[in-house]
Scaffold this motif. Structure first.
Motif, short mmCIF file in Angstrom:
data_model
loop_
_atom_site.label_atom_id
_atom_site.label_comp_id
_atom_site.label_asym_id
_atom_site.label_seq_id
_atom_site.Cartn_x
_atom_site.Cartn_y
_atom_site.Cartn_z
N GLY A 387 -64.54 -102.80 19.19
CA GLY A 387 -65.16 -102.11 20.11
C GLY A 387 -64.34 -100.98 21.14
O GLY A 387 -64.11 -100.78 22.20
N LEU A 388 -63.91 -100.06 20.19
CA LEU A 388 -63.15 -98.87 20.51
C LEU A 388 -64.01 -98.19 21.31
O LEU A 388 -65.02 -97.50 20.78
N ILE A 394 -69.46 -93.63 23.27
CA ILE A 394 -69.80 -94.25 22.05
C ILE A 394 -68.86 -95.33 21.65
O ILE A 394 -67.56 -95.45 22.05
N ILE A 395 -69.17 -96.66 21.14
CA ILE A 395 -68.26 -97.91 20.86
C ILE A 395 -68.34 -98.04 19.40
O ILE A 395 -69.42 -97.85 18.77
N ALA A 396 -67.26 -98.18 18.75
CA ALA A 396 -67.06 -98.36 17.38
C ALA A 396 -66.16 -99.39 17.02
O ALA A 396 -65.14 -99.61 17.92
N ASP A 397 -66.11 -99.95 15.92
CA ASP A 397 -65.14 -100.52 15.19
C ASP A 397 -64.19 -99.89 14.27
O ASP A 397 -65.14 -99.08 13.50
N VAL A 398 -63.05 -99.96 14.23
CA VAL A 398 -62.20 -99.37 13.25
C VAL A 398 -61.46 -100.45 12.47
O VAL A 398 -60.94 -101.32 12.90
N ILE A 414 -59.64 -94.79 7.00
CA ILE A 414 -59.93 -95.46 8.33
C ILE A 414 -61.37 -95.56 8.27
O ILE A 414 -62.12 -94.68 8.61
N ASP A 415 -61.86 -96.81 8.19
CA ASP A 415 -63.31 -97.07 8.23
C ASP A 415 -63.78 -97.37 9.59
O ASP A 415 -63.40 -98.08 10.54
N VAL A 416 -64.69 -96.37 9.94
CA VAL A 416 -65.30 -96.48 11.18
C VAL A 416 -66.67 -97.03 11.37
O VAL A 416 -67.60 -96.51 10.52
N MET A 417 -67.13 -98.05 12.21
CA MET A 417 -68.39 -98.51 12.06
C MET A 417 -69.06 -98.29 13.43
O MET A 417 -68.74 -98.86 14.59
#
Length: 434
Positions: A387-388, A394-398, A414-417
């Motif tokens: 939840g970055l 924009i909300i993303a997981d890293v 660095i995998d960003v979803m």
């Protein structure tokens, strides 16, 4: 005036006093590449006044500035010459971490009594051990009771480090493979004195006792039940200032970094420091010492607050999204900020995506509480954040994984979803990606 100014500058550069102002105090011979000197176990020194002689029995060598827990056994005299029955060496020099020397500590059986395992440890203080041996005339066996030991004293020291680090390898024997290894370090001022501590072991009769100053257990305020020695007193200014206690439980045949932090109890300025690194359970007593349990140690270093400053690594970004290359060897920089206990914060500032010719600024990719593991000169990083929040809501997981070598070569994945859309980011110190 110019000549006077030059003279003052030269004096500052060569003055030991000025040097100490700017240099933070470190441990002596901490890489073990310096001099190694004869190890004369303290328990074997004799009082010249009472015995008319001074015996100095050499068991192996110490790295200068440190003391290994080699023992000289039981003192016996024949024709006026002293010898040690059961002398045991538990420490020796071996190849180091990218160097020639490290200290190897091994719990080793007494050659005279295989059931008596001598614990291997190294200390800035003085290593000591004692026991009360008696012969059973019915079985002709030697019975050892009232065993004790440890370290007393330390090194003059006036700094306030935040932690301690070193490189190590670890292995266990078949006897007691679950025995932990121990790291103990502490800062104090003033002095503790314990009366009547048995110090010199003879083949017959009770050990000679001494008044011991700054015994480890006394300074640390530990329970003395079952320990040898008498009353403990302390000076009015005696104060335990900081302690580091840690365990190592995993075996490794590759060089691995230990990192631990001091817990401070006081704002006082220390007067002394002691560091103890043991192959086994240092405070566990004789019954837990496992034969053949070993620890190899190198590059023992105190860590100060300034050592946790951020480190910038310039390099190149490659970003792939939905089958398209959004960034191709784009110059960038990552920032690593150590936070102690083998952790750090990772920062990739100002990540920008090129979407159809227009730029989209996502902001900072920041991952806290990243685990750092060092082996063979390579630090491995692993961490994640859920939840970055990025620019524009924009909300993303890293998910972060990567390595940095001692030479500064960086490879990070660095995998960003983002909204079920994967963004594959790689950062390298050269234009060749992972």
């Amino acid at each position: 005036m110019k000549s006077l100014y030059a003279t003052l500058i030269s004096s500052m550069l060569i003055s030991p006093l000025c040097f100490n102002v700017f240099a933070q105090q470190q441990l002596p011979n901490a890489d073990f590449e310096g001099e190694w000197v004869d190890c004369m176990p303290w328990t074997f020194y004799q009082d010249e006044d009472s015995l008319g002689k001074v015996s100095k029995f050499i068991i192996g060598k110490n790295p200068a500035g440190w003391n290994v827990s080699n023992v000289s056994g039981m003192v016996s005299f024949y024709n006026g010459a002293a010898s040690g029955l059961g002398a045991t060496q538990v420490g020796d020099s071996v190849g180091g971490f990218n160097s020639n020397a490290a200290i190897q500590l091994v719990n080793t059986p007494n050659p005279f009594m295989d059931a008596q395992i001598v614990p291997g440890y190294i200390s800035l203080g003085t290593a000591w051990s004692t026991a009360n041996p008696t012969f059973d005339l019915t079985t002709f066996n030697l019975i050892v009771t009232k065993s004790d030991g440890g370290s007393w004293g330390g090194m003059n020291f006036t700094e306030r480090p935040v932690g301690l680090e070193f490189m190590y390898k670890r292995s266990r024997g078949e006897d007691k493979p679950d025995e932990k290894s121990t790291v103990v370090a502490y800062l104090w001022k003033g002095h503790w004195t314990q009366k009547d501590v048995p110090a010199i072991v003879y083949m017959a009769g009770s050990p000679v006792s001494v008044d011991m100053v700054d015994r480890d257990r006394c300074v640390l305020g530990m329970d003395m039940t079952g320990c040898q020695g008498g009353e403990v007193t302390k000076t009015d200014d005696a104060e335990l200032i900081a302690v580091l206690k840690a365990e190592i439980t995993e075996n490794t045949d590759e060089w691995t970094k230990f990192s631990g932090k001091f817990e401070y109890y006081s704002d006082a300025t220390p007067e002394m420091i002691n560091v103890i690194i043991a192959a086994g359970d240092y405070f566990g007593g004789a019954s837990v010492v496992g034969k053949g349990n070993a620890l190899v140690v190198d590059d023992v270093k105190l860590i100060y607050a300034d050592d946790t400053q951020s480190q910038n690594y310039p390099g190149y970004l490659n970003v792939e999204m939905m089958g398209g290359q959004i960034a191709d060897n784009q110059p960038s920089t990552i920032v690593i900020t150590p936070t102690g206990d083998g952790k750090c914060t990772f920062l990739l500032p100002d990540l920008t995506l090129n979407l159809g010719g227009s730029e989209m600024a996502l902001g900072d990719i920041k991952v806290e509480d990243v685990t750092m593991t060092e082996a063979n000169g390579i630090t491995t990083y692993a961490g994640e954040v859920k939840g970055l929040t990025l620019t524009g809501g924009i909300i993303a997981d890293v998910n972060l994984n990567g390595t940095i070598t001692a030479a500064g070569e960086v490879n990070m994945k660095i995998d960003v979803m983002w909204n079920s859309v994967p963004i594959n980011v790689t950062f390298t110190s050269s234009t060749s990606a992972i």
